[in-house]
Design an enzyme around this catalytic site. Sequence first.
Site, mmCIF file in Angstrom:
data_model
loop_
_atom_site.group_PDB
_atom_site.id
_atom_site.type_symbol
_atom_site.label_atom_id
_atom_site.label_comp_id
_atom_site.label_asym_id
_atom_site.label_seq_id
_atom_site.Cartn_x
_atom_site.Cartn_y
_atom_site.Cartn_z
ATOM 1 N N ASP A 169 -11.822 -0.900 -4.057
ATOM 2 C CA ASP A 169 -12.887 -1.806 -4.501
ATOM 3 C C ASP A 169 -14.202 -1.304 -3.933
ATOM 4 O O ASP A 169 -14.227 -0.424 -3.084
ATOM 5 C CB ASP A 169 -12.585 -3.238 -4.006
ATOM 6 C CG ASP A 169 -12.486 -3.302 -2.505
ATOM 7 O OD1 ASP A 169 -13.523 -3.470 -1.860
ATOM 8 O OD2 ASP A 169 -11.363 -3.148 -1.952
ATOM 9 N N GLU A 217 0.830 -1.213 0.000
ATOM 10 C CA GLU A 217 0.000 0.000 0.000
ATOM 11 C C GLU A 217 0.859 1.256 0.000
ATOM 12 O O GLU A 217 0.368 2.348 -0.286
ATOM 13 C CB GLU A 217 -0.932 0.005 1.223
ATOM 14 C CG GLU A 217 -2.036 -1.020 1.091
ATOM 15 C CD GLU A 217 -2.808 -1.240 2.388
ATOM 16 O OE1 GLU A 217 -3.984 -0.880 2.439
ATOM 17 O OE2 GLU A 217 -2.228 -1.787 3.340
HETATM 18 N N1 ADE Z 1 -9.682 -3.007 2.416
HETATM 19 C C1 ADE Z 1 -9.789 -2.800 1.092
HETATM 20 N N2 ADE Z 1 -10.963 -3.243 0.629
HETATM 21 C C2 ADE Z 1 -11.609 -3.769 1.687
HETATM 22 C C3 ADE Z 1 -12.841 -4.414 1.842
HETATM 23 N N3 ADE Z 1 -13.640 -4.610 0.791
HETATM 24 N N4 ADE Z 1 -13.190 -4.842 3.079
HETATM 25 C C4 ADE Z 1 -12.361 -4.646 4.131
HETATM 26 N N5 ADE Z 1 -11.184 -4.069 4.039
HETATM 27 C C5 ADE Z 1 -10.795 -3.608 2.823
#
Ligand code: ADE
Length: 261
Positions: free
Chosen positions: A222, A15
Site C-alpha cells: 500500500d 505474508e
Molecule cells: N505494513 C504494511 N503497510 C503498512 C503501513 N501502511 N503502515 C505500517 N505498516 C505497514
Amino acid sequence: MPPSPLGILVPLAEEAEALFALMKQDGATQTRRIGGRDYHSGHLFGRACVLTLSRVGKVAAATATAGLIHAYEVGAILNVGVAGGAAQTVKVGDIVVGEAMLQHDLDARPIFPRYEVPLTGMSSFAADTGIAAGLASAVEAFLAEDLPLLPAEIRGQFTLSAPSLHRGLIISGDQFVNGHAAVAALRRDLPEALAIEMESGAVAQVCHDYGVPCAVLRIISDSADDNAHVDFPAFLAKVASYYSHHILRRFLQQAQFLQQA
Ligand code: ADE
C-alpha cells in the site's frame, strides 16, 4: 556440528502462507511454543531454517528475535513481510531490501536526539551487506522470471505494472500508517525512507545487540495513505505469499554464506 539455522521472522502468517505450508509438509519439522509464539524448525529448500510468526509491532518482533537467538542460536535472521511505500517512487508491488532500519516513533528528546536508541548513540541499524546483496539478486531473478507467471487478473487487480527493486532505509513504528497527513510528515522528516512497517527496526536493534547478522525484505502492499487498508487482506493472500515464497526459494538455493543442511 549441525549448521546454524537461518531464522525467518514473519509478522502475519498470510505474508508467507506458502512458506508455512511448505514447512508443515516436511515431516521433520518441529514446532516449539516459546513466549506465546510458534517456532517451526526444519528445512526450506535444503537449508536449516526456523520459521517464526512474530505477530505485529516492535515489541512482538523484538521478543521473537530474542527467542530465535536464545532458543535456536540462529546464524542470521531474515525479516520478511509487507510494508507501505514511503518514497513517492516506491509503488504497490515493488520490493524493498533494507540497507538500514530506523524506528520512526522513537523520540526521547530532549535527553537524546530524535530517533536515537537511548544509550547506544545509534539511530539506525545496518543490514548485513552480504545477505542483503543475496536477497537483491534473488529479487531481480524473481522479477524477471517468476512475477510474469502471477496470473494477469491478480496483477491487474493490484495494478502491478512493472514492479521494481529498491534498496535503502526502512522505517518502523507502532502505527499502521494510513493517512495522507501521516505519510507526508514521515516523508518530510525522513526523506530517505523507502518503506514503512512495524517490525524491522526492532529486529535490527536486537540483532545488533547480539551480534547476529540480519536482513529485511519487504513487499509494498500500500502507499500508506488514505487507501492503505483497502484490499490489504487480499494483497497478503494473493500477492505477498507468492512473492515471499519465490524470492526465498531463489535466495535459499543460491545463498553461499548459509551452511548447507
Ligand atoms: N505494513 C504494511 N503497510 C503498512 C503501513 N501502511 N503502515 C505500517 N505498516 C505497514
